[in-house]
Design a protein around this motif. Structure first.
Motif, PDB file in Angstrom:
ATOM      1  N   UNK A  52      46.637  25.919  39.195  1.00  0.00           N
ATOM      2  CA  UNK A  52      45.576  26.917  39.111  1.00  0.00           C
ATOM      3  C   UNK A  52      45.594  27.761  37.842  1.00  0.00           C
ATOM      4  N   UNK A  53      46.750  28.207  37.305  1.00  0.00           N
ATOM      5  CA  UNK A  53      46.716  29.054  36.111  1.00  0.00           C
ATOM      6  C   UNK A  53      46.535  28.299  34.798  1.00  0.00           C
ATOM      7  N   UNK A  54      46.451  26.967  34.829  1.00  0.00           N
ATOM      8  CA  UNK A  54      46.353  26.193  33.589  1.00  0.00           C
ATOM      9  C   UNK A  54      45.083  26.561  32.827  1.00  0.00           C
ATOM     10  N   UNK A  55      45.169  26.828  31.518  1.00  0.00           N
ATOM     11  CA  UNK A  55      43.953  27.098  30.742  1.00  0.00           C
ATOM     12  C   UNK A  55      42.949  25.956  30.876  1.00  0.00           C
ATOM     13  N   UNK A  56      41.731  26.296  31.187  1.00  0.00           N
ATOM     14  CA  UNK A  56      40.699  25.298  31.444  1.00  0.00           C
ATOM     15  C   UNK A  56      40.449  24.415  30.229  1.00  0.00           C
ATOM     16  N   UNK A  57      40.685  24.943  29.035  1.00  0.00           N
ATOM     17  CA  UNK A  57      40.462  24.168  27.814  1.00  0.00           C
ATOM     18  C   UNK A  57      41.350  22.933  27.759  1.00  0.00           C
ATOM     19  N   UNK A  58      42.554  23.001  28.324  1.00  0.00           N
ATOM     20  CA  UNK A  58      43.452  21.846  28.315  1.00  0.00           C
ATOM     21  C   UNK A  58      42.931  20.757  29.246  1.00  0.00           C
ATOM     22  N   UNK A  59      42.414  21.159  30.404  1.00  0.00           N
ATOM     23  CA  UNK A  59      41.833  20.185  31.336  1.00  0.00           C
ATOM     24  C   UNK A  59      40.589  19.555  30.708  1.00  0.00           C
ATOM     25  N   UNK A  60      39.794  20.372  30.045  1.00  0.00           N
ATOM     26  CA  UNK A  60      38.578  19.874  29.399  1.00  0.00           C
ATOM     27  C   UNK A  60      38.912  18.860  28.315  1.00  0.00           C
ATOM     28  N   UNK A 100      45.593  31.885  30.330  1.00  0.00           N
ATOM     29  CA  UNK A 100      45.268  31.695  31.737  1.00  0.00           C
ATOM     30  C   UNK A 100      43.986  30.899  31.917  1.00  0.00           C
ATOM     31  N   UNK A 101      43.574  30.751  33.153  1.00  0.00           N
ATOM     32  CA  UNK A 101      42.408  29.942  33.495  1.00  0.00           C
ATOM     33  C   UNK A 101      41.117  30.743  33.324  1.00  0.00           C
ATOM     34  N   UNK A 102      40.002  30.012  33.183  1.00  0.00           N
ATOM     35  CA  UNK A 102      38.685  30.658  33.177  1.00  0.00           C
ATOM     36  C   UNK A 102      38.149  30.839  34.596  1.00  0.00           C
ATOM     37  N   UNK A 103      38.835  30.269  35.577  1.00  0.00           N
ATOM     38  CA  UNK A 103      38.444  30.362  36.993  1.00  0.00           C
ATOM     39  C   UNK A 103      37.103  29.710  37.277  1.00  0.00           C
ATOM     40  N   UNK A 104      36.735  28.735  36.481  1.00  0.00           N
ATOM     41  CA  UNK A 104      35.566  27.904  36.776  1.00  0.00           C
ATOM     42  C   UNK A 104      35.871  26.492  36.298  1.00  0.00           C
ATOM     43  N   UNK A 105      35.458  25.514  37.090  1.00  0.00           N
ATOM     44  CA  UNK A 105      35.739  24.132  36.725  1.00  0.00           C
ATOM     45  C   UNK A 105      34.659  23.472  35.899  1.00  0.00           C
ATOM     46  N   UNK A 106      33.524  24.127  35.713  1.00  0.00           N
ATOM     47  CA  UNK A 106      32.377  23.482  35.076  1.00  0.00           C
ATOM     48  C   UNK A 106      32.681  22.862  33.715  1.00  0.00           C
ATOM     49  N   UNK A 107      33.369  23.563  32.793  1.00  0.00           N
ATOM     50  CA  UNK A 107      33.579  22.952  31.470  1.00  0.00           C
ATOM     51  C   UNK A 107      34.351  21.636  31.534  1.00  0.00           C
ATOM     52  N   UNK A 108      35.311  21.527  32.435  1.00  0.00           N
ATOM     53  CA  UNK A 108      36.110  20.303  32.521  1.00  0.00           C
ATOM     54  C   UNK A 108      35.405  19.204  33.307  1.00  0.00           C
ATOM     55  N   UNK A 109      34.500  19.562  34.198  1.00  0.00           N
ATOM     56  CA  UNK A 109      33.756  18.554  34.957  1.00  0.00           C
ATOM     57  C   UNK A 109      32.633  17.938  34.130  1.00  0.00           C
ATOM     58  N   UNK A 110      32.046  18.721  33.233  1.00  0.00           N
ATOM     59  CA  UNK A 110      30.835  18.291  32.539  1.00  0.00           C
ATOM     60  C   UNK A 110      30.993  17.012  31.732  1.00  0.00           C
ATOM     61  N   UNK A 122      47.759  13.186  24.681  1.00  0.00           N
ATOM     62  CA  UNK A 122      47.712  13.703  23.313  1.00  0.00           C
ATOM     63  C   UNK A 122      46.499  14.605  23.094  1.00  0.00           C
ATOM     64  N   UNK A 123      45.395  14.306  23.776  1.00  0.00           N
ATOM     65  CA  UNK A 123      44.219  15.173  23.658  1.00  0.00           C
ATOM     66  C   UNK A 123      44.518  16.564  24.199  1.00  0.00           C
ATOM     67  N   UNK A 124      45.273  16.624  25.313  1.00  0.00           N
ATOM     68  CA  UNK A 124      45.636  17.923  25.890  1.00  0.00           C
ATOM     69  C   UNK A 124      46.629  18.659  25.008  1.00  0.00           C
ATOM     70  N   UNK A 125      47.627  17.944  24.445  1.00  0.00           N
ATOM     71  CA  UNK A 125      48.616  18.626  23.602  1.00  0.00           C
ATOM     72  C   UNK A 125      47.996  19.066  22.276  1.00  0.00           C
ATOM     73  N   UNK A 126      47.008  18.321  21.781  1.00  0.00           N
ATOM     74  CA  UNK A 126      46.327  18.758  20.560  1.00  0.00           C
ATOM     75  C   UNK A 126      45.603  20.074  20.791  1.00  0.00           C
ATOM     76  N   UNK A 127      44.978  20.211  21.957  1.00  0.00           N
ATOM     77  CA  UNK A 127      44.312  21.490  22.264  1.00  0.00           C
ATOM     78  C   UNK A 127      45.343  22.583  22.495  1.00  0.00           C
ATOM     79  N   UNK A 128      46.488  22.218  23.058  1.00  0.00           N
ATOM     80  CA  UNK A 128      47.553  23.189  23.281  1.00  0.00           C
ATOM     81  C   UNK A 128      48.069  23.747  21.960  1.00  0.00           C
ATOM     82  N   UNK A 129      48.118  22.912  20.934  1.00  0.00           N
ATOM     83  CA  UNK A 129      48.623  23.334  19.627  1.00  0.00           C
ATOM     84  C   UNK A 129      47.566  24.009  18.767  1.00  0.00           C
ATOM     85  N   UNK A 130      46.305  23.913  19.162  1.00  0.00           N
ATOM     86  CA  UNK A 130      45.207  24.476  18.372  1.00  0.00           C
ATOM     87  C   UNK A 130      45.313  26.004  18.346  1.00  0.00           C
ATOM     88  N   UNK A 131      45.357  26.627  17.163  1.00  0.00           N
ATOM     89  CA  UNK A 131      45.503  28.083  17.102  1.00  0.00           C
ATOM     90  C   UNK A 131      44.214  28.860  17.367  1.00  0.00           C
TER      91      UNK A 131
END
Length: 285
Positions: free
Chosen positions: A89-97, A19-29, A201-210
């Protein structure tokens, strides 16, 4: 363990169930770090634009629908978007980052041009997933790549898609999704035809990261709990300096105890001062 300050009491994996971290800061930075300008409105929505206004991001918790993130590229500030990426909204923030970090890298490499169009074949976008063991299939010009647990996937359409349909969100060239089916539990991300493949590809690489991600347990979508690995954050490992400080404090404490144990009993008794010259001693009873 992450070096930054902890933001969560559990570690969750895989990321697509967190789920999301409910903050946009990591992806905006990442964009702010390379000179993008941040503005906002009275509703709490945030907008980040490149100095030439050709790359734009909207983080809109008070937007018209469940699309939380909208990112666009334009050939000039007044042109319609050449491409659009969205994350709900529920997208993990790490993928947006991961996506915005790759976009920031493109901007640093060539600030005078907005990255537009595929940088390589569409296959680049799902190679990280295939390399991680995700299932791959295709039929009728549509490619499907699905996680082994069936709870995340990528769909790519090789069919002709009218550009305006894509920009209106009616058709998607790429669709990413994850989580159990349910309101605000399954998330979706979309990418139109012009999105550079290295950004997807950057987003899918993070998606596949264990690697697990930090979340407060209450924020992990309820339906995802049974399928996710959720464990408490372990206590921090003491550094060599921490060990030295504890040893020094313990030695000092033992030294005080040893000194107290060997103090003569007479020294611990209170003694009355001798009477001064001219002062009468206490009367005897």
């Amino acid at each position: 363990m992450p070096s930054r300050a902890l933001d969560g009491d559990t570690l969750v994996s895989p990321v697509y169930l967190a789920g999301s971290t409910h903050t946009g800061d990591p992806a905006l930075q990442p964009l702010l770090d390379c000179g993008f300008v941040l503005t906002g409105d009275e509703y709490g929505n945030v907008y980040v634009n490149s100095p030439d206004q050709r790359l734009r991001l909207g983080y809109m918790p008070e937007g018209p629908d469940y699309t939380l993130w909208t990112i666009t590229a334009h050939r000039n500030p007044f042109a319609e978007p050449e491409w659009m990426a969205t994350f709900d909204a529920p997208t993990p923030t790490e993928l947006v980052t991961a996506f915005t970090s790759a976009l920031a890298d493109c901007h640093r490499d060539d600030p005078s041009n907005a990255p537009i169009g595929p940088s390589s074949s569409a296959e680049e976008t799902w190679l990280p997933l295939k390399d991680a063991g995700w299932r791959h299939s295709s039929a009728h010009l549509v490619t499907f790549v699905t996680a082994s647990d069936g709870l995340a996937g990528l769909t790519y359409s090789g069919r002709f898609l009218p550009r305006k349909d894509e920009l209106r969100g009616e058709r998607q060239r790429w669709l990413l999704w994850g989580g159990q089916d349910g309101y605000l539990e399954r998330w979706y991300a979309t990418f139109t035809s012009g999105v550079p493949t290295q950004l997807i590809a950057a987003a899918t690489a993070r998606l596949a990261d264990p690697d697990p991600v930090l979340r407060y347990e209450r924020d992990v979508p309820r339906r995802n709990h049974p399928a996710a690995l959720v464990r408490p954050v372990p206590p921090p490992t003491p550094t060599p300096l921490d060990v030295q400080r504890v040893a020094a404090a313990r030695a000092q404490s033992l030294g005080h105890q040893h000194a107290a144990a060997h103090t003569p009993a007479s020294a611990s008794k209170a003694t009355s001062p001798a009477p001064r010259h001219g002062q009468r001693s206490a009367a005897r009873i």
